[in-house]
Enzyme design. Structure first.
Site, PDB file in Angstrom:
ATOM      1  N   HIS A   2       1.098  -7.989  -0.530  1.00  0.00           N
ATOM      2  CA  HIS A   2       1.055  -7.044   0.590  1.00  0.00           C
ATOM      3  C   HIS A   2       0.431  -7.672   1.838  1.00  0.00           C
ATOM      4  CE1 HIS A   2      -3.127  -5.642  -0.640  1.00  0.00           C
ATOM      5  NE2 HIS A   2      -3.241  -5.508   0.665  1.00  0.00           N
ATOM      6  N   ASP A  54       0.654  -8.177  -7.374  1.00  0.00           N
ATOM      7  CA  ASP A  54       0.481  -8.230  -5.919  1.00  0.00           C
ATOM      8  C   ASP A  54      -0.058  -9.601  -5.466  1.00  0.00           C
ATOM      9  OD1 ASP A  54       0.077  -7.715  -3.254  1.00  0.00           O
ATOM     10  OD2 ASP A  54      -0.980  -5.824  -3.550  1.00  0.00           O
ATOM     11  N   SER A  86      -8.585  -7.739   0.381  1.00  0.00           N
ATOM     12  CA  SER A  86      -7.317  -8.017  -0.267  1.00  0.00           C
ATOM     13  C   SER A  86      -7.037  -9.502  -0.185  1.00  0.00           C
ATOM     14  CB  SER A  86      -6.186  -7.257   0.407  1.00  0.00           C
ATOM     15  OG  SER A  86      -6.128  -5.978  -0.123  1.00  0.00           O
TER      16      SER A  86
HETATM   17  N1  ARG Z   1      -4.254  -0.078  -0.892  1.00  0.00           N
HETATM   18  C1  ARG Z   1      -4.228  -1.490  -0.746  1.00  0.00           C
HETATM   19  C2  ARG Z   1      -4.994  -1.939   0.540  1.00  0.00           C
HETATM   20  O1  ARG Z   1      -5.554  -1.153   1.247  1.00  0.00           O
HETATM   21  C3  ARG Z   1      -2.858  -2.063  -0.854  1.00  0.00           C
HETATM   22  C4  ARG Z   1      -1.846  -1.622   0.156  1.00  0.00           C
HETATM   23  C5  ARG Z   1      -0.475  -2.201   0.022  1.00  0.00           C
HETATM   24  N2  ARG Z   1       0.410  -1.479  -0.865  1.00  0.00           N
HETATM   25  C6  ARG Z   1       1.147  -0.360  -0.540  1.00  0.00           C
HETATM   26  N3  ARG Z   1       1.889   0.212  -1.448  1.00  0.00           N
HETATM   27  N4  ARG Z   1       1.160   0.156   0.672  1.00  0.00           N
HETATM   28  O2  ARG Z   1      -4.534  -2.568   1.441  1.00  0.00           O
HETATM   29  N1  ASP Z   2      -6.074  -3.072  -0.213  1.00  0.00           N
HETATM   30  C1  ASP Z   2      -7.202  -3.412   0.630  1.00  0.00           C
HETATM   31  C2  ASP Z   2      -6.892  -4.613   1.536  1.00  0.00           C
HETATM   32  O1  ASP Z   2      -5.774  -4.783   1.937  1.00  0.00           O
HETATM   33  C3  ASP Z   2      -8.427  -3.624  -0.188  1.00  0.00           C
HETATM   34  C4  ASP Z   2      -9.219  -2.380  -0.335  1.00  0.00           C
HETATM   35  O2  ASP Z   2      -9.300  -1.612   0.625  1.00  0.00           O
HETATM   36  O3  ASP Z   2      -9.801  -2.206  -1.395  1.00  0.00           O
HETATM   37  O4  ASP Z   2      -7.764  -5.285   1.987  1.00  0.00           O
END
Ligand code: ARG
Ligand code: ASP
Length: 721
Positions: A86, A222, A655
């Site tokens: 991502h 990921d 991330s």
């Molecule tokens: N929640 C994670 C972070 O804040 C991963 C986001 C990417 N994945 C998604 N399905 N949008 O960035």
């Molecule tokens: N998914 C988040 C990132 O992209 C990580 C988090 O917020 O835990 O940095």
């Protein structure tokens, strides 16, 4: 002494076996000495200097900031870098088309010649950091008001940073900590030749998509692989065929041992921002106003995106990244609100504030400074919050209209052209800039979507603006009320900024006198009126409020650290390099529910069996391999462990951070938190907060068994023990 240490260890051990041992905090690597004993009790076998050492190599040399908002880690001596799928998503998308759909199919460079360059993508390595508090504070006079103080800080920060740049060899900056109670200098090396090496298909890299995002149990691969290139001297260089793979001072051995319950873990990366010290009023505002507004508006945006994306593959690819971005914070806010409710955060904060206030009133010399601070906060927030809300609304509703964001960019051209004697050179530069920007804008632009978004966002603006309504929105409301479509239709019909052809035509044949055409453009006018309200009224007030806010919080954090002098308060995340630590462990998120710390390949199949969920669809190849349990040499207790959770305090920006075991091996890559954790930016809960990582074994399995790219494993140092 030794006895005491042993006893402490024993008590901790007993404690550790029964309770969660999550440790709040994201620590500065150069000060990690303070935490090292606790880390070693939890299973770390290294010393502070192994983690961070400016005079020799250490783990920090294998950690990079990836792009602007993520982290990455070196896993080979040839500059091979792992980060999240991502995090590389935009880049992978940029190489994709309907014919060559790397998002759907994945991408694997069969050799180094096939790696794909990514102009604009940067890799940032920390060279060193230094506490420069004394030097900064020396230039500050306690009688300065906040504006003068800011100016003085900015000036000395620039001087310090400039010295550290060593004539352009490095990038450098000074960041405030604890709201300006402390300052640190950070010196960076920035690499600009970064190539895409491999990315799994989205059905692996984004498995579970937005349905599973922010949730445990999770089954996502990921990760994505890049390679950093440098000139012959191993120094940063612009992209060139002559560049050679960068040789990092350190790279992580990759573990193929498999994570076990209660293993020590440490997350080393670049967390973006936390707000650990917010007062109760601020938390109440977030929970009751800001988050609900954001959630409501984004719900509508997502609905429109989804309806339109379902209509064509082209739009689906064009809006994939935008959709993911909008959805991500939307879901986080929901989790954050639940978590803050559950922790009764507002009241917990209030209690602390009462304690602080009493302490401040105690009449000692030491506490005198802090008297009346809580009252000042209260008054401040009463005035400030409506302004803050208006600002947020502009970003959520106003700037969600893509054409507004695009049209705003023409303001400078208009200004330059409408001068008495227009400077043709400057205008030419501006035209070139706009051409480039138009090209990238229209690559992922669909005017049908934007038209619907514009109508909906104007309605939301009307609904939420309250007293601080921009005049243009007010006018539209009295003229159209909710039936705003005719206005929007007219904008899209008449504006020449909504089609690439017309924009390019305008720019190709541009003469300074044409600025009137832009000025008359419907989209431009709407954008300009919104912006002039925001920049004329909201922004200036906001800046005044912001500096006041800093001064209050500076005092508050300083006071807290005196009042609770035996507690090690961590400085809020601010995009600088940090270490968090904890261990592999599950949790009890709800009554009668237990989270186990691992997910497996069988879980992927379980989810994939739910045919109706698009985000769970996998390729036949993956399905067959998992059904036949073809795990190669990457199984753990006969299972293919896909993801695991651990109790490290992380946030956005973490991330792509490596998850590291007690010996300093790479055991996984951090990519998310469970939904029950998302309030940890404001309040951490050791019982609930878990970060989610991709198991390194699953990464190896996908590269080797699924993609057949064993040459990549050959350059790694894979460890079994
Ligand atoms: N929640 C994670 C972070 O804040 C991963 C986001 C990417 N994945 C998604 N399905 N949008 O960035
Ligand atoms: N998914 C988040 C990132 O992209 C990580 C988090 O917020 O835990 O940095």
């Amino acid at each position: 002494m030794l006895k005491k240490k042993l006893l402490f260890g024993l008590i901790l051990l007993i404690f550790v076996s029964f309770r969660s041992v999550a440790v709040e905090g994201m620590w500065l690597p150069s000060l990690i000495e303070k935490n090292i004993e606790e880390m070693q009790m939890l299973g770390l076998e290294l010393e502070a200097l192994d983690l961070y050492n400016e005079d020799g190599t250490s783990l920090k040399d294998a950690i990079v900031r990836f792009g602007r908002g993520c982290t990455g880690a070196f896993i080979s001596p040839d500059g091979l870098l792992v980060t999240n799928h991502h995090c590389g998503y935009g880049v992978i998308q940029s190489h994709s088309s309907v014919e060559n759909d790397y998002l759907t199919e994945g991408f694997w460079a069969a050799s180094r010649d096939e790696e794909l360059p990514n102009p604009g993508l940067t890799i940032t390595l920390l060279v060193r950091m230094e506490n420069v508090t004394a030097r900064v504070l020396e230039t500050i006079d306690p009688n300065m008001d906040e504006r003068e103080r800011n100016r003085a800080v900015r000036e000395i920060s620039r001087t310090i940073a400039d010295e550290a740049k060593e004539d352009g060899r490095y990038e450098a900056m000074v960041n405030p900590f604890y709201y300006g109670n402390e300052y640190y200098l950070f010196v960076y090396n920035i690499y600009r030749d970064v190539r895409l090496v491999g990315a799994p298909p989205s059905s692996i890299g984004k498995f579970g998509g937005d349905v599973d995002n922010w949730m445990w149990p999770r089954h996502s691969g990921d990760f994505a692989l890049f390679r950093v290139y440098a000139d012959e001297e191993n120094n940063p260089a612009e992209y060139s065929n002559d560049n050679v793979p960068f040789i990092p001072d350190h790279f992580f051995p990759v573990s193929n041992r498999g994570p076990e319950k209660h293993d020590f873990t440490m997350v080393y990366g670049f967390p973006g921002s936390t707000q650990r010290y917010l007062t109760s009023d601020a938390v109440k505002y977030i929970v009751e106003s800001e988050n609900p507004m954001g959630i409501d508006i984004r719900t509508r945006v997502l609905q429109i995106y989804e309806q339109e994306m379902a209509k064509s593959d082209e739009v689906r690819i064009q809006y994939a990244s935008k959709h993911a971005g909008v959805s991500n914070a939307w879901k986080r806010w929901m989790g954050e609100n639940r978590g803050l409710h559950r922790l009764d955060a507002v009241n917990v904060k209030k209690e602390l504030e009462r304690e602080f206030d009493q302490w401040a009133q105690s009449g000692s010399m030491e506490t005198e400074l802090y008297r009346g601070l809580m009252q000042a906060f209260e008054q401040y927030y009463t005035e400030y919050l409506p302004n803050r809300f208006a600002m947020r609304l502009y970003f959520e509703a106003g700037r969600r209209i893509e054409i507004v964001r695009f049209a705003e960019q023409f303001a400078q051209l208009v200004t330059l052209s409408s001068e008495k004697n227009p400077d043709q050179e400057k205008i030419d530069v501006e035209i070139e800039k706009l051409k480039r920007s138009a090209e990238s804008f229209f690559r992922n632009y669909n005017s049908d979507i934007d038209r619907r978004i514009m109508a909906e966002m104007i309605r939301q603006y009307m609904k939420y603006a309250g007293e601080m309504v921009p005049p243009v929105i007010n006018d539209l409301q009295s003229k159209y009320d909710e039936n705003i479509e005719p206005f929007v239709e007219r904008v899209f019909k008449r504006s020449s900024l909504v089609s690439e052809e017309q924009v390019m035509e305008l720019l190709e044949n541009y003469r300074p006198r044409h600025y009137r055409r832009i000025e008359r453009d419907h989209a431009f006018q709407f954008a300009r009126e919104l912006r002039s309200f925001v920049f004329g009224e909201i922004m200036p007030a906001q800046q005044k409020y912001d500096s006041k806010l800093d001064s209050l919080y500076r005092l508050y954090t300083a006071g807290l650290r005196v009042m609770k002098s035996d507690y090690n308060f961590f400085p809020d995340a601010n995009g600088t390099l940090r270490i968090s630590y904890g261990r592999v462990e599950g949790s009890y998120p709800r009554d009668a529910v237990q989270f186990l710390p691992f997910t497996t390949g069988d879980g992927i199949l379980e989810k994939a069996a739910q045919n109706e969920v698009e985000d769970y669809r996998i390729s036949e190849r993956l399905e067959t391999m998992l059904e036949n349990r073809r795990y190669g040499s990457f199984a753990n207790h006969d299972d293919l462990v896909v993801n695991f959770i651990a109790s490290n305090h992380t946030t956005g920006g973490n991330s792509g951070s490596p998850v590291i075991d007690g010996q300093g091996n790479f055991i996984g890559i951090n990519f998310d938190r469970s939904w029950e954790s998302t309030m940890s930016d404001i309040m951490f809960d050791p019982e609930q907060c878990r970060n989610i990582a991709v198991n390194s074994q699953y990464i190896l399995w996908v590269i080797s068994q699924y993609a057949g790219m064993d040459y990549l494993l050959d350059e790694m140092n894979i460890v079994l023990e």
